[in-house]
Design a protein around this motif. Structure first.
Motif, PDB file in Angstrom:
ATOM      1  N   ARG A  84      48.106  73.809  43.922  1.00 36.95           N
ATOM      2  CA  ARG A  84      48.334  75.198  44.448  1.00 36.95           C
ATOM      3  C   ARG A  84      49.690  75.635  44.347  1.00 36.95           C
ATOM      4  O   ARG A  84      50.043  76.750  44.436  1.00 36.95           O
ATOM      5  N   ASN A  86      52.019  74.654  42.691  1.00 40.90           N
ATOM      6  CA  ASN A  86      52.699  75.125  41.233  1.00 40.90           C
ATOM      7  C   ASN A  86      51.877  76.232  40.911  1.00 40.90           C
ATOM      8  O   ASN A  86      52.721  77.285  40.153  1.00 40.90           O
ATOM      9  N   ALA A  87      50.916  76.932  41.374  1.00 42.56           N
ATOM     10  CA  ALA A  87      50.104  78.283  40.985  1.00 42.56           C
ATOM     11  C   ALA A  87      51.340  79.268  41.633  1.00 42.56           C
ATOM     12  O   ALA A  87      51.403  80.229  40.926  1.00 42.56           O
ATOM     13  N   THR A  88      52.048  79.106  42.861  1.00 45.94           N
ATOM     14  CA  THR A  88      53.051  79.938  43.309  1.00 45.94           C
ATOM     15  C   THR A  88      54.176  79.899  42.286  1.00 45.94           C
ATOM     16  O   THR A  88      54.791  81.065  42.227  1.00 45.94           O
ATOM     17  N   LYS A  90      54.042  79.593  39.196  1.00 47.98           N
ATOM     18  CA  LYS A  90      53.633  80.307  37.994  1.00 47.98           C
ATOM     19  C   LYS A  90      53.711  81.798  38.102  1.00 47.98           C
ATOM     20  O   LYS A  90      53.982  82.490  37.515  1.00 47.98           O
TER      21      LYS A  90
END
Length: 275
Positions: A84, A86-88, A90
Motif C-alpha cells: 500500500r 508502494n502504491a502511493t 507509484k
C-alpha cells in the motif's frame, strides 16, 4: 528463544499520495533510502516466510511453532502494508515494479538454485539487518525526526515487530542445521553475499530515483544526508558495528536484549491505536 510474545497487531495504514515526495526532513536521499527499503520488502518478506515454512513441519518445540506462526503473520501484514505504501510511490511517478524487481529477481534465483538451508541462512542474515535498523529507529528519535507522520507510523510499527520476531528464523536455522561448524559457515558466508547483493540493489534503486527527482547532484541535499548517515545520528557506522556482531561464534539475536525498548514502543503504539 525469548519469552516475548509475538503479537499480531494487523494494523491498516492510511497513506496519502499527496504527502511530500521528500517526506523525511525534506531530504531526497534520506526519503529515498526508506522508499527503496519499502519497495524491497514485499518480495523479500515473502521469501522469508517461504524459507522458514520449509523447516517448520519438522520442529517439535511447541513454543517455537507458535513463534513461527507469529512470525509468518507479522511478515504477511508487513508485505500487505508496504504494498500500500508502494502504491502511493507509484501514484507519485515512481516505477515501483522496476524497483521491486531489483529484489524480486535475485530472490527468485536464490529460491530456484540454492538449497533450502542456504535460503534459510539468507533469511537469518536479512532478519538481523532489519532488526539492527529497527533498533536504531526506535532507540534514537533522531533517526525518524522530521518524518511525515503517516510514514513514521509504518516504520515504527514495522520496527517493533521486526525486533519482536528477530530470533525466530535463527532458532529455526539452529534446528535445521544442527552441526555448529556447518551452521557458522553457512550463516556467515551467506550473510556476506546477501549484504553485498542487497547493497547493490538498494544503491541502484536510490540512484535511479534521485536521477528522476533531479536531485542526484544536489550538493545541499548530499550534505544533509551525509550528516544523517555518517555523523549524527550516524546510521551507517552504528549499523555496521551491530552487523559485525553477527560474525561472532555463538551469536544469537537476543544477546542484544532490547525487550524493554520493544515493550515501551509497543505500548505507545497500542495507546495510539486505541485512542
Amino acid at each position: 528463544m525469548t519469552d516475548s510474545t509475538i503479537e499480531r497487531r494487523n494494523l491498516r495504514m492510511v497513506f496519502d499520495a499527496e504527502r511530500p515526495r521528500f517526506w523525511h526532513s525534506g531530504n531526497a536521499r534520506i526519503s529515498r533510502f526508506y522508499d527503496a527499503l519499502s519497495m524491497s520488502f514485499p518480495p523479500g518478506e515473502k521469501s522469508f516466510i517461504e524459507s522458514v515454512r520449509e523447516f517448520a513441519e519438522g520442529i517439535e518445540d511447541e513454543q517455537l511453532q507458535k513463534d513461527i506462526q507469529g512470525f509468518i503473520r507479522q511478515e504477511a501484514d508487513h508485505t500487505r502494508e508496504h504494498a500500500r505504501y508502494n502504491a502511493t510511490l507509484k501514484a507519485q511517478g515512481v516505477d515501483v515494479d522496476f524497483h521491486t524487481s531489483l529484489t524480486a529477481k535475485p530472490v527468485e534465483l536464490t529460491r530456484r538454485y540454492l538449497s533450502p538451508k542456504r535460503n534459510l541462512a539468507r533469511t537469518v542474515g536479512m532478519e538481523h539487518i532489519t532488526a539492527v535498523l529497527s533498533d536504531l529507529a526506535l532507540s534514537d528519535p533522531r533517526v525518524l525526526e522530521g518524518a511525515d507522520e503517516q510514514v513514521r507510523r509504518i516504520w515504527n510499527w514495522h520496527a517493533i515487530e521486526e525486533i519482536e520476531h528477530k530470533g525466530v528464523a535463527f532458532d529455526v536455522f539452529e534446528r535445521a542445521v544442527p552441526n555448529k561448524l556447518e551452521r557458522y559457515f553457512l550463516r556467515t558466508t551467506v550473510m556476506l553475499w546477501s549484504t553485498l547483493g542487497y547493497s547493490v540493489g538498494m544503491t541502484t534503486s536510490i540512484t535511479l530515483m534521485l536521477w528522476q527527482d533531479r536531485k542526484l547532484f544536489d550538493v545541499r541535499d548530499w550534505g544533509q544526508a551525509f550528516r544523517f548517515f555518517w555523523i549524527r545520528p550516524a546510521v551507517i557506522p552504528r549499523a555496521f558495528g551491530r552487523w559485525l556482531a553477527y560474525f561472532r561464534p555463538g551469536f544469537h539475536p537476543w544477546q542484544h536484549d532490547n525487550r524493554e525498548l520493544l515493550e515501551t514502543y509497543a505500548a505507545e503504539l497500542d495507546r495510539a491505536e486505541n485512542a
